[in-house]
Design a protein around this motif. Structure first.
Motif, PDB file in Angstrom:
ATOM      1  N   PHE A 173      27.759  -9.698 -34.805  1.00 16.91           N
ATOM      2  CA  PHE A 173      27.228  -9.434 -36.145  1.00 16.91           C
ATOM      3  C   PHE A 173      25.980  -8.552 -36.208  1.00 16.91           C
ATOM      4  CE2 PHE A 173      29.525 -13.499 -36.538  1.00 16.91           C
ATOM      5  CZ  PHE A 173      30.454 -13.115 -37.497  1.00 16.91           C
ATOM      6  N   VAL A 174      25.393  -8.227 -35.064  1.00 21.15           N
ATOM      7  CA  VAL A 174      24.197  -7.371 -35.088  1.00 21.15           C
ATOM      8  C   VAL A 174      24.501  -6.105 -34.302  1.00 21.15           C
ATOM      9  CG1 VAL A 174      21.727  -7.223 -34.628  1.00 21.15           C
ATOM     10  CG2 VAL A 174      22.737  -9.442 -35.208  1.00 21.15           C
ATOM     11  N   LEU A 175      24.639  -5.001 -35.024  1.00 20.45           N
ATOM     12  CA  LEU A 175      24.963  -3.738 -34.369  1.00 20.45           C
ATOM     13  C   LEU A 175      23.783  -3.272 -33.522  1.00 20.45           C
ATOM     14  CD1 LEU A 175      26.569  -1.844 -37.398  1.00 20.45           C
ATOM     15  CD2 LEU A 175      27.748  -2.962 -35.484  1.00 20.45           C
ATOM     16  N   PRO A 176      24.068  -2.695 -32.337  1.00 22.07           N
ATOM     17  CA  PRO A 176      22.979  -2.099 -31.555  1.00 22.07           C
ATOM     18  C   PRO A 176      22.255  -1.067 -32.418  1.00 22.07           C
ATOM     19  CG  PRO A 176      25.040  -2.079 -30.307  1.00 22.07           C
ATOM     20  CD  PRO A 176      25.388  -2.506 -31.704  1.00 22.07           C
ATOM     21  N   ASP A 177      20.942  -1.035 -32.314  1.00 24.18           N
ATOM     22  CA  ASP A 177      20.164  -0.197 -33.230  1.00 24.18           C
ATOM     23  C   ASP A 177      18.967   0.375 -32.479  1.00 24.18           C
ATOM     24  OD1 ASP A 177      19.373  -0.220 -36.572  1.00 24.18           O
ATOM     25  OD2 ASP A 177      17.855   0.278 -35.090  1.00 24.18           O
ATOM     26  N   ASP A 178      18.956   1.725 -32.339  1.00 25.65           N
ATOM     27  CA  ASP A 178      17.917   2.357 -31.529  1.00 25.65           C
ATOM     28  C   ASP A 178      16.516   2.103 -32.044  1.00 25.65           C
ATOM     29  OD1 ASP A 178      19.729   3.318 -29.776  1.00 25.65           O
ATOM     30  OD2 ASP A 178      19.813   5.362 -30.611  1.00 25.65           O
ATOM     31  N   SER A 179      16.308   2.166 -33.380  1.00 28.60           N
ATOM     32  CA  SER A 179      14.914   2.013 -33.819  1.00 28.60           C
ATOM     33  C   SER A 179      14.421   0.582 -33.631  1.00 28.60           C
ATOM     34  CB  SER A 179      14.668   2.533 -35.232  1.00 28.60           C
ATOM     35  OG  SER A 179      15.739   2.321 -36.083  1.00 28.60           O
ATOM     36  N   LEU A 180      15.319  -0.397 -33.722  1.00 27.16           N
ATOM     37  CA  LEU A 180      14.872  -1.776 -33.462  1.00 27.16           C
ATOM     38  C   LEU A 180      14.635  -2.016 -31.971  1.00 27.16           C
ATOM     39  CD1 LEU A 180      17.055  -3.752 -36.032  1.00 27.16           C
ATOM     40  CD2 LEU A 180      14.560  -3.455 -36.064  1.00 27.16           C
ATOM     41  N   THR A 181      15.491  -1.419 -31.123  1.00 32.88           N
ATOM     42  CA  THR A 181      15.297  -1.545 -29.675  1.00 32.88           C
ATOM     43  C   THR A 181      13.976  -0.902 -29.265  1.00 32.88           C
ATOM     44  OG1 THR A 181      17.686  -1.436 -29.399  1.00 32.88           O
ATOM     45  CG2 THR A 181      16.355  -1.063 -27.422  1.00 32.88           C
ATOM     46  N   GLN A 182      13.729   0.314 -29.797  1.00 31.41           N
ATOM     47  CA  GLN A 182      12.476   1.020 -29.460  1.00 31.41           C
ATOM     48  C   GLN A 182      11.266   0.313 -30.059  1.00 31.41           C
ATOM     49  OE1 GLN A 182      12.592   5.312 -30.147  1.00 31.41           O
ATOM     50  NE2 GLN A 182      14.752   5.285 -29.628  1.00 31.41           N
ATOM     51  N   ASN A 183      11.456  -0.313 -31.205  1.00 31.25           N
ATOM     52  CA  ASN A 183      10.374  -1.103 -31.805  1.00 31.25           C
ATOM     53  C   ASN A 183       9.862  -2.104 -30.777  1.00 31.25           C
ATOM     54  OD1 ASN A 183       9.370  -3.649 -33.041  1.00 31.25           O
ATOM     55  ND2 ASN A 183       9.610  -2.549 -34.972  1.00 31.25           N
ATOM     56  N   LEU A 184      10.794  -2.861 -30.160  1.00 33.72           N
ATOM     57  CA  LEU A 184      10.392  -3.924 -29.231  1.00 33.72           C
ATOM     58  C   LEU A 184       9.849  -3.351 -27.928  1.00 33.72           C
ATOM     59  CD1 LEU A 184      13.198  -6.580 -29.824  1.00 33.72           C
ATOM     60  CD2 LEU A 184      10.913  -6.423 -30.845  1.00 33.72           C
ATOM     61  N   SER A 185      10.427  -2.223 -27.450  1.00 31.80           N
ATOM     62  CA  SER A 185       9.898  -1.697 -26.185  1.00 31.80           C
ATOM     63  C   SER A 185       8.516  -1.073 -26.392  1.00 31.80           C
ATOM     64  CB  SER A 185      10.881  -0.727 -25.513  1.00 31.80           C
ATOM     65  OG  SER A 185      11.347   0.221 -26.412  1.00 31.80           O
ATOM     66  N   ASP A 186       8.286  -0.410 -27.521  1.00 32.09           N
ATOM     67  CA  ASP A 186       6.945   0.130 -27.795  1.00 32.09           C
ATOM     68  C   ASP A 186       5.924  -0.995 -27.999  1.00 32.09           C
ATOM     69  OD1 ASP A 186       8.100   2.579 -27.654  1.00 32.09           O
ATOM     70  OD2 ASP A 186       7.373   3.297 -29.604  1.00 32.09           O
ATOM     71  N   ALA A 187       6.362  -2.076 -28.659  1.00 27.61           N
ATOM     72  CA  ALA A 187       5.447  -3.207 -28.864  1.00 27.61           C
ATOM     73  C   ALA A 187       5.058  -3.804 -27.516  1.00 27.61           C
ATOM     74  CB  ALA A 187       6.103  -4.254 -29.762  1.00 27.61           C
ATOM     75  N   ALA A 188       6.056  -3.953 -26.622  1.00 19.72           N
ATOM     76  CA  ALA A 188       5.769  -4.501 -25.291  1.00 19.72           C
ATOM     77  C   ALA A 188       4.847  -3.557 -24.522  1.00 19.72           C
ATOM     78  CB  ALA A 188       7.070  -4.725 -24.529  1.00 19.72           C
ATOM     79  N   ALA A 189       5.123  -2.240 -24.594  1.00 13.86           N
ATOM     80  CA  ALA A 189       4.305  -1.260 -23.870  1.00 13.86           C
ATOM     81  C   ALA A 189       2.858  -1.278 -24.369  1.00 13.86           C
ATOM     82  CB  ALA A 189       4.898   0.137 -24.030  1.00 13.86           C
ATOM     83  N   ALA A 190       2.667  -1.579 -25.648  1.00 11.44           N
ATOM     84  CA  ALA A 190       1.311  -1.625 -26.216  1.00 11.44           C
ATOM     85  C   ALA A 190       0.640  -2.977 -25.966  1.00 11.44           C
ATOM     86  CB  ALA A 190       1.375  -1.329 -27.715  1.00 11.44           C
ATOM     87  N   GLY A 191       1.352  -3.875 -25.263  1.00 11.24           N
ATOM     88  CA  GLY A 191       0.747  -5.161 -24.923  1.00 11.24           C
ATOM     89  C   GLY A 191       0.855  -6.221 -26.002  1.00 11.24           C
ATOM     90  N   LEU A 192       1.682  -5.989 -27.016  1.00 13.91           N
ATOM     91  CA  LEU A 192       1.862  -7.011 -28.056  1.00 13.91           C
ATOM     92  C   LEU A 192       2.695  -8.172 -27.496  1.00 13.91           C
ATOM     93  CD1 LEU A 192       0.777  -4.739 -29.807  1.00 13.91           C
ATOM     94  CD2 LEU A 192       2.545  -5.230 -31.488  1.00 13.91           C
ATOM     95  N   PRO A 193       2.402  -9.405 -27.908  1.00 15.48           N
ATOM     96  CA  PRO A 193       3.214 -10.527 -27.429  1.00 15.48           C
ATOM     97  C   PRO A 193       4.621 -10.452 -28.022  1.00 15.48           C
ATOM     98  CG  PRO A 193       1.690 -11.257 -29.139  1.00 15.48           C
ATOM     99  CD  PRO A 193       1.343  -9.819 -28.842  1.00 15.48           C
ATOM    100  N   ALA A 194       5.617 -10.912 -27.248  1.00 14.85           N
ATOM    101  CA  ALA A 194       7.024 -10.855 -27.698  1.00 14.85           C
ATOM    102  C   ALA A 194       7.334 -12.077 -28.553  1.00 14.85           C
ATOM    103  CB  ALA A 194       7.953 -10.764 -26.498  1.00 14.85           C
ATOM    104  N   ILE A 195       6.689 -12.139 -29.722  1.00 12.58           N
ATOM    105  CA  ILE A 195       6.874 -13.308 -30.597  1.00 12.58           C
ATOM    106  C   ILE A 195       7.508 -12.907 -31.928  1.00 12.58           C
ATOM    107  CG2 ILE A 195       5.065 -14.737 -29.540  1.00 12.58           C
ATOM    108  CD1 ILE A 195       3.156 -13.813 -31.734  1.00 12.58           C
ATOM    109  N   ASN A 196       8.178 -11.746 -31.911  1.00 14.40           N
ATOM    110  CA  ASN A 196       8.971 -11.317 -33.074  1.00 14.40           C
ATOM    111  C   ASN A 196      10.154 -12.266 -33.281  1.00 14.40           C
ATOM    112  OD1 ASN A 196       9.481  -9.574 -30.470  1.00 14.40           O
ATOM    113  ND2 ASN A 196      11.483  -9.993 -31.430  1.00 14.40           N
ATOM    114  N   ILE A 197      10.703 -12.262 -34.479  1.00 16.29           N
ATOM    115  CA  ILE A 197      11.937 -12.997 -34.733  1.00 16.29           C
ATOM    116  C   ILE A 197      13.064 -12.419 -33.871  1.00 16.29           C
ATOM    117  CG2 ILE A 197      11.370 -13.751 -37.088  1.00 16.29           C
ATOM    118  CD1 ILE A 197      13.138 -11.351 -38.067  1.00 16.29           C
ATOM    119  N   SER A 198      14.133 -13.190 -33.699  1.00 18.62           N
ATOM    120  CA  SER A 198      15.268 -12.733 -32.891  1.00 18.62           C
ATOM    121  C   SER A 198      16.140 -11.783 -33.716  1.00 18.62           C
ATOM    122  CB  SER A 198      16.104 -13.940 -32.465  1.00 18.62           C
ATOM    123  OG  SER A 198      16.760 -14.491 -33.599  1.00 18.62           O
TER     124      SER A 198
END
Ligand code: SAH
Ligand code: DHB
Ligand code: MG
Length: 227
Positions: A21-46
């Motif tokens: 039910f959740v299509l792969p999505d580049d901007s959402l994937t990059q959202n999480l990798s950029d957040a991780a690269a910037a040191g943000l905690p991985a506490i986003n919703i699933s």
């Protein structure tokens, strides 16, 4: 015969739902990798909870959304995508660095024109919205510091109308909210929030269990009456 409930099975089911039910999505994937690269905690919703928020926002035909707790703009993106072209989302964030990552991510996702980020303590920003007589929101998503959830709720109700949907993330905390005196302040805050929405005369509510690494929950409330 169903399998016994266990964490592994819960995670497999979550992945199964996501694949379907959740299509792969580049901007959402990059959202999480950029957040991780910037040191943000991985506490986003699933991803599945993102799809759920998106569906609830669409079902309620929300044109004005308020979010408390932006982080890198992952949930913001899901919610903003549910808006019509003339819709608006205001998101509140304490941390300047988080807001900067979010701004970049929202730009890339193509929703920046619909989103206003307000930096500051959530309670202060809500008071500022009340002071400027902000029109009511159709949907409000609470996901910042858990000890402030009841304060957020009280202000959210003043920024709501009959029919407004109020959601709050992390209100189960792997069951720690069931303890009468949870040892951590976040679980105490979430428990107080659950009791507040359960008892509130202007709200009809339920908590939906949400599978992530542990079991958590999303509360769903609708404002039923005027003040
Ligand atoms: N909604 C996001 C996750 C939010 S995490 C998503 O699912 O993608 C919680 C966020 O609340 C963090 O970015 C944290 O900096 C912010 N926060 C913590 N205390 C706050 C406060 N008092 N006021 C506003 N935001 C706060
Ligand atoms: C935390 C905050 C969240 O919003 C979440 O979904 C998970 C964890 C936290 O502050 O630890
Ligand atoms: Mg959360």
């Amino acid at each position: 015969m169903p399998e016994a409930f266990n964490e592994q099975l819960a995670e497999q089911i979550d992945r199964y739902i996501e694949r379907l039910f959740v299509l792969p999505d580049d901007s959402l994937t990059q959202n999480l990798s950029d957040a991780a690269a910037a040191g943000l905690p991985a506490i986003n919703i699933s991803p599945n909870e993102g799809k759920l928020l998106y569906l609830i926002a669409k079902m309620s035909r929300a044109k004005r959304i308020l979010e408390i707790g932006t982080l890198g703009g992952y949930s913001t993106t899901w919610l903003a995508r549910a808006l019509p072209a003339d819709g608006k989302l205001i998101t509140l964030e304490l941390d300047q660095a988080h807001a900067a990552v979010a701004r970049h991510n929202l730009d890339r996702a193509g929703v920046a024109d619909r989103v206003e980020i307000i930096i500051g303590r959530g309670v202060d920003s809500l008071n500022a919205l009340l002071d400027r007589n902000e029109p009511p929101f159709d949907l409000i998503f609470i996901d910042a510091d858990k000890p402030s959830y009841v304060e957020y709720l009280n202000r959210a109700l003043r920024l709501a109308r009959t029919g407004t949907v109020i959601l709050a993330d992390n209100v189960i905390r792997n069951g720690r909210v069931m303890s009468e005196q949870p040892t951590d302040a976040s679980s105490r805050g979430a428990r107080a929030y659950n009791e507040a929405i359960a008892a509130h005369p202007r709200l009809e509510s339920l908590v939906l269990p949400i599978i992530r690494e542990n079991l958590d929950g999303l509360s769903i409330s609708i404002v039923t009456g005027n003040e």
